[in-house]
Design an enzyme around this catalytic site. Structure first.
Site, PDB file in Angstrom:
ATOM      1  N   LEU A  10      -1.772  -7.121  -3.216  1.00  0.00           N
ATOM      2  CA  LEU A  10      -1.321  -8.128  -4.128  1.00  0.00           C
ATOM      3  C   LEU A  10      -2.649  -8.503  -4.451  1.00  0.00           C
ATOM      4  CD1 LEU A  10       1.677 -10.206  -2.473  1.00  0.00           C
ATOM      5  CD2 LEU A  10       1.673  -9.253  -4.829  1.00  0.00           C
ATOM      6  N   HIS A  11      -3.797  -8.504  -3.742  1.00  0.00           N
ATOM      7  CA  HIS A  11      -5.000  -9.237  -3.916  1.00  0.00           C
ATOM      8  C   HIS A  11      -5.942  -8.396  -4.910  1.00  0.00           C
ATOM      9  CE1 HIS A  11      -4.115 -12.110  -0.922  1.00  0.00           C
ATOM     10  NE2 HIS A  11      -4.943 -12.759  -1.177  1.00  0.00           N
ATOM     11  N   GLY A  12      -5.535  -7.039  -5.244  1.00  0.00           N
ATOM     12  CA  GLY A  12      -6.012  -6.282  -6.065  1.00  0.00           C
ATOM     13  C   GLY A  12      -6.731  -5.177  -5.305  1.00  0.00           C
TER      14      GLY A  12
END
Length: 540
Positions: free
Chosen positions: A422-424
């Site tokens: 989700l944070h990349g």
């Protein structure tokens, strides 16, 4: 600046998205003064300045420019609430206002990067519309693919790093709505099957009563005391209407309004679809709402000044390497508290967080708990308190979904893996989150075993109803928990040391090499300590 003082850079040359990042202030909100060699040997950072100079040359511009740009978020949230929650408006018009105000606000901060957000919203709606019964998993796959394609091939690194946080919030909203719709359909199906079974049983009982009544009538025919049997009506259970029927596909404006709501689109926090739709139902206003917003903003900017001004001044660059590690990690945590409290303020300004307690209307939407992070009982407590809405999201839509299929062990690993994605595709965040996942597992397992062996309340989480022989108030139990808390602070300084503002890589995201170089300077001490703890845990 007149009078021979330091000259500040003009902020007009920077874009809105740069000014939205708390890290921006660290490099630009104090003057670039030249020091002689003697001053450089005795200090560093902001150390040569007096308190008066810090107030004039760092605190004042930080607050002025911070309020100028963060105030835009609160202003648009207020406009949205005034337009949709003062008088009763047509539902689709309220959602349309959310779309318009959220899009305009996002364009202020992200410029052309807003199209990445709009693209994800459009694709997410299509995915929810075409994937029946597996909307949650299908949405998760879409988000993963979208992030990989954009970050790897389509987006410029600088633009994607800037918009990554907003993309994460929208992705969490889409995935959560997908799983909620799947759950609503499952519940409706189970209820329908249960209702059909009850109806069949009632019909069978009715037929049996009819047969019995005929037999009784034949036997009692001609008798004065014969009683007439009355057929009992079939009683069907009624389904209470839900606040929003998630078994049907939301309209476009409902969905887009949820994803682009100005109260959450820039800084977060994540809110559920039901929480979003509830802000339009019987909205309430009182003075407590305004007071809560003002105090939350005050706390936010207090932490911003700690991050940008006070920390570098109190701990100069010439200090011990572990003090410097603590300073850099503390600055990062303080900037996180700034974002968290600002996100709380924006959400409340938009109408979220109303709670009626004892007949009194109160406003709160807790995003983070700094006291549990700065003075932790354990790393597990830090993880929970870091971002409460995200913790709730990960627990509900990742941990529970995985545990029901594969068990608790894989569920924990999948939770940290999902958080990383989700944070990349950030090497820095991946290294920290993977390490944190291993740390918390070792700590929780070891302390759980020790608490059983010693029959003491020394677990990673405080026990609500402790039945241990040695409880929280015991002197040696307090000492053991304190030692574990100090160890958690040591790990936080180590894990957060790479989140500094010293490298030009911060505008595009730090690489694995940067992270490993930071940890190498500290001799990988924290990892060695956790390795020893893992061996002890295995032996126990």
């Amino acid at each position: 600046m007149e009078g021979g003082g330091p000259v500040y850079q003009e902020y007009e040359e920077y874009s809105e998205e740069e000014l939205a990042d708390p890290d921006f202030y660290v490099d630009r909100f104090y003057p670039s003064m030249e020091y002689d060699e003697e001053e450089m040997e005795t200090g560093g950072g902001l150390a040569p300045f007096s308190v008066t100079e810090i107030l004039e040359h760092c605190i004042e511009p930080t607050l002025t420019d911070g309020l100028k740009h963060m105030g835009k978020i609160l202003a648009w949230c207020l406009v949205f609430r005034l337009a949709t929650q003062t008088t009763k408006v047509v539902p689709w018009l309220g959602h349309a206002a959310s779309v318009v105000s959220g899009t305009v606000l996002a364009s202020h901060f992200f410029g052309g990067g807003v199209f990445y957000i709009l693209g994800l919203v459009m694709m997410g709606y299509i995915m929810l519309a075409v994937s029946n019964s597996v909307r949650g998993l299908a949405s998760a796959a879409l988000v993963l693919g979208y992030n990989i394609v954009c970050e790897t091939w389509l987006a410029e690194p600088m633009v994607w790093h800037m918009v990554r946080g907003a993309i994460m919030i929208v992705a969490m909203k889409i995935i959560s709505l997908g799983f909620d719709m799947d759950a609503a359909e499952k519940i409706e199906k189970e209820h329908s099957e249960k209702e059909n079974q009850e109806e069949n049983v009632n019909m069978e009982n009715l037929e049996e009563k009819r047969k019995n009544s005929k037999t009784v009538n034949i036997k009692t025919r001609g008798k004065k005391n014969g009683k007439k049997i009355v057929e009992e009506p079939v009683i069907k259970s009624e389904i209470k209407p839900a606040e929003f029927d998630l078994t049907r596909m939301p309209g476009w404006f409902e969905f887009a309004g949820y994803c682009l709501c100005p109260g959450t689109v820039i800084l977060g926090p994540w809110v559920s679809f039901t929480e979003y739709t509830n802000i339009f139902k019987e909205p309430r206003w009182n003075i407590t709402w305004l007071v809560k917003i003002l105090f939350t903003v005050m706390f936010a900017f207090m932490f911003l000044t700690i991050s940008t001004c006070w920390n570098p001044w109190l701990i100069p660059d010439s200090g011990w390497k572990w003090w410097l590690a603590y300073r850099d990690a503390m600055s990062f945590r303080a900037s996180h508290y700034f974002v968290s409290f600002m996100s709380e303020a924006s959400a409340i300004t938009a109408g979220f967080g109303a709670h009626v307690v004892g007949g009194q209307l109160l406003w709160h939407f807790t995003v983070t708990q700094p006291h549990n992070i700065e003075v932790p009982r354990s790393l597990v407590e830090v993880v929970v308190s870091w971002n409460l809405p995200m913790h709730r999201w990960l627990k509900q839509y990742v941990f529970k979904q995985t545990r029901s299929r594969f068990g608790p062990g894989p569920a924990v690993l999948m939770t940290y893996f999902a958080s990383t994605l989700l944070h990349g595709l950030s090497g820095q965040l991946a290294a920290v989150l993977i390490s944190l996942g291993f740390y918390t597992w070792v700590e929780h397992s070891l302390r759980d075993k020790l608490s059983h062996i010693m029959d003491a309340s020394i677990g990673a989480r405080r026990e609500a109803d402790s039945r241990r022989k040695h409880r929280e108030g015991s002197a040696w139990v307090i000492l053991v928990n304190l030692l574990f808390g100090l160890l958690a602070m040591f790990h936080l300084a180590y894990l957060g040391v790479m989140f500094d503002q010293s490298s030009p890589e911060q505008v595009t995201g730090y690489s694995w090499s940067h992270t490993l170089a930071k940890w190498k300077r500290l001799d990988y001490t924290s990892h060695w300590v956790v390795g020893v703890m893992a061996i002890i845990n295995w032996l126990l």
